[in-house]
Design a protein around this motif. Structure first.
Motif, short mmCIF file in Angstrom:
data_model
loop_
_atom_site.label_atom_id
_atom_site.label_comp_id
_atom_site.label_asym_id
_atom_site.label_seq_id
_atom_site.Cartn_x
_atom_site.Cartn_y
_atom_site.Cartn_z
N ASP A 58 0.81 -1.21 0.00
CA ASP A 58 0.00 0.00 0.00
C ASP A 58 0.85 1.27 0.00
O ASP A 58 0.37 2.34 -0.39
CB ASP A 58 -0.93 0.02 1.22
CG ASP A 58 -2.06 -1.01 1.11
OD1 ASP A 58 -2.27 -1.54 0.00
OD2 ASP A 58 -2.73 -1.26 2.13
N THR A 59 2.09 1.17 0.46
CA THR A 59 2.94 2.36 0.60
C THR A 59 4.17 2.34 -0.31
O THR A 59 4.94 3.29 -0.30
CB THR A 59 3.41 2.51 2.06
OG1 THR A 59 4.14 1.34 2.46
CG2 THR A 59 2.22 2.68 3.00
N PRO A 84 1.74 0.82 -9.17
CA PRO A 84 0.34 1.27 -9.19
C PRO A 84 -0.29 1.10 -7.81
O PRO A 84 0.08 0.21 -7.04
CB PRO A 84 -0.32 0.33 -10.20
CG PRO A 84 0.79 -0.24 -11.01
CD PRO A 84 1.98 -0.30 -10.11
N ARG A 85 -1.20 1.98 -7.47
CA ARG A 85 -1.94 1.83 -6.22
C ARG A 85 -2.88 0.64 -6.36
O ARG A 85 -3.63 0.51 -7.32
CB ARG A 85 -2.73 3.09 -5.92
CG ARG A 85 -1.83 4.28 -5.61
CD ARG A 85 -1.32 4.31 -4.16
NE ARG A 85 -0.52 3.19 -3.73
CZ ARG A 85 0.82 3.11 -3.89
NH1 ARG A 85 1.48 4.06 -4.52
NH2 ARG A 85 1.48 2.08 -3.43
N LEU A 86 -2.80 -0.24 -5.41
CA LEU A 86 -3.52 -1.50 -5.46
C LEU A 86 -4.67 -1.49 -4.47
O LEU A 86 -4.62 -0.84 -3.44
CB LEU A 86 -2.58 -2.66 -5.13
CG LEU A 86 -1.25 -2.70 -5.90
CD1 LEU A 86 -0.37 -3.81 -5.36
CD2 LEU A 86 -1.51 -2.89 -7.38
N ARG A 87 -5.69 -2.26 -4.79
CA ARG A 87 -6.78 -2.48 -3.83
C ARG A 87 -6.54 -3.83 -3.19
O ARG A 87 -6.66 -4.88 -3.83
CB ARG A 87 -8.13 -2.44 -4.55
CG ARG A 87 -9.32 -2.60 -3.59
CD ARG A 87 -10.62 -2.23 -4.29
NE ARG A 87 -10.87 -3.06 -5.45
CZ ARG A 87 -11.55 -4.21 -5.42
NH1 ARG A 87 -12.03 -4.66 -4.27
NH2 ARG A 87 -11.75 -4.90 -6.53
N THR A 88 -6.15 -3.80 -1.93
CA THR A 88 -5.81 -5.04 -1.22
C THR A 88 -6.81 -5.29 -0.10
O THR A 88 -7.34 -4.36 0.50
CB THR A 88 -4.39 -4.96 -0.64
OG1 THR A 88 -4.30 -3.81 0.22
CG2 THR A 88 -3.35 -4.84 -1.74
#
Length: 227
Positions: free
Chosen positions: A7-8, A13-17
């Motif tokens: 997440d950081t 790419p910004r991921l949805r975890t």
């Protein structure tokens, strides 16, 4: 900890975890759009994928056939014989109950089997004061999909070069990665092991791994057991 790192992490790419802590999702449909699924849990009869829950096997099989990725750490690389054929399809290898070994070794050196693989970007050889990497993993004879990633000389009493992490690119387009360690969460303080794990998650999700691998930072609090 791995979620926080993803997440950081800079430059990806910004991921949805999402985390399902010690359980299978109450609504399995939440997995339907997963680019990759990461499993780390107990093995064999206590594995989240087991003969007592055939609906989970069928669910994962459907997801794998549509090209979802799969990452398995430590005991999650060990399933019962009754579901072994599925696991060999999905991830290429299994800590088979009547074949494989699980030695706890001291002073274990881990070598990159394929330094040019995307999962190995920014990763170097590793040494652990004490760790349990399963070995003598069951692979299907002649399975050309299986690409060794890490090797180590195991077991300590009769050391031979053993594959302890590997990658697979399936015919359905999906990718998988398995690492038979670590037993200790604290081993993820090793930056090379942590980067390998994060790289593998991206790779199985069909996301380009940065040239120097995924960068991350952790603190001692990330490895402290809550009371």
């Amino acid at each position: 900890m791995l979620k926080q790192c993803l997440d950081t992490a800079p430059g990806i790419p910004r991921l949805r975890t999402r985390i399902y802590l010690d359980t299978w999702p109450a609504d399995p449909a939440e997995l339907d759009d997963a680019a990759t699924i990461v499993l780390t849990w107990e093995g064999w009869g206590q594995h989240l994928v087991n003969a007592r829950n055939p609906q989970r096997v069928q669910k994962l099989d459907k997801l794998m056939k549509r090209g979802a990725g799969l990452v398995c750490f430590h005991a999650a690389t060990a399933v019962e014989k009754s579901v072994e054929s599925y696991y060999l399809d999905w991830v290429g290898g299994n800590k088979s109950p009547d074949y494989s070994l699980h030695p706890m070794a001291r002073g274990i050196d881990v070598t990159l089997a394929d330094p040019q693989h995307a999962i190995c970007r920014g990763v170097g050889p590793m040494r652990f004061a004490e760790e349990e990497f399963y070995c003598k993993i069951l692979f299907r004879p002649g399975d050309q999909r299986v690409q060794p990633i890490l090797t180590a000389m195991l077991p300590p009493e009769r050391p031979e070069k053993q594959v302890i992490a590997w990658a697979v690119e399936r015919a359905d387009g999906g990718r998988a990665f398995a690492c038979t360690g670590p037993h200790y969460q604290a081993s993820f303080q090793n930056e090379d092991l942590r980067r390998l794990a994060l790289n593998a998650i991206l790779w199985t999700a069909q996301i380009d791994v940065p040239s120097g691998g995924v960068q991350s930072a952790v603190s001692p609090d990330d490895f402290r057991i809550a009371p």
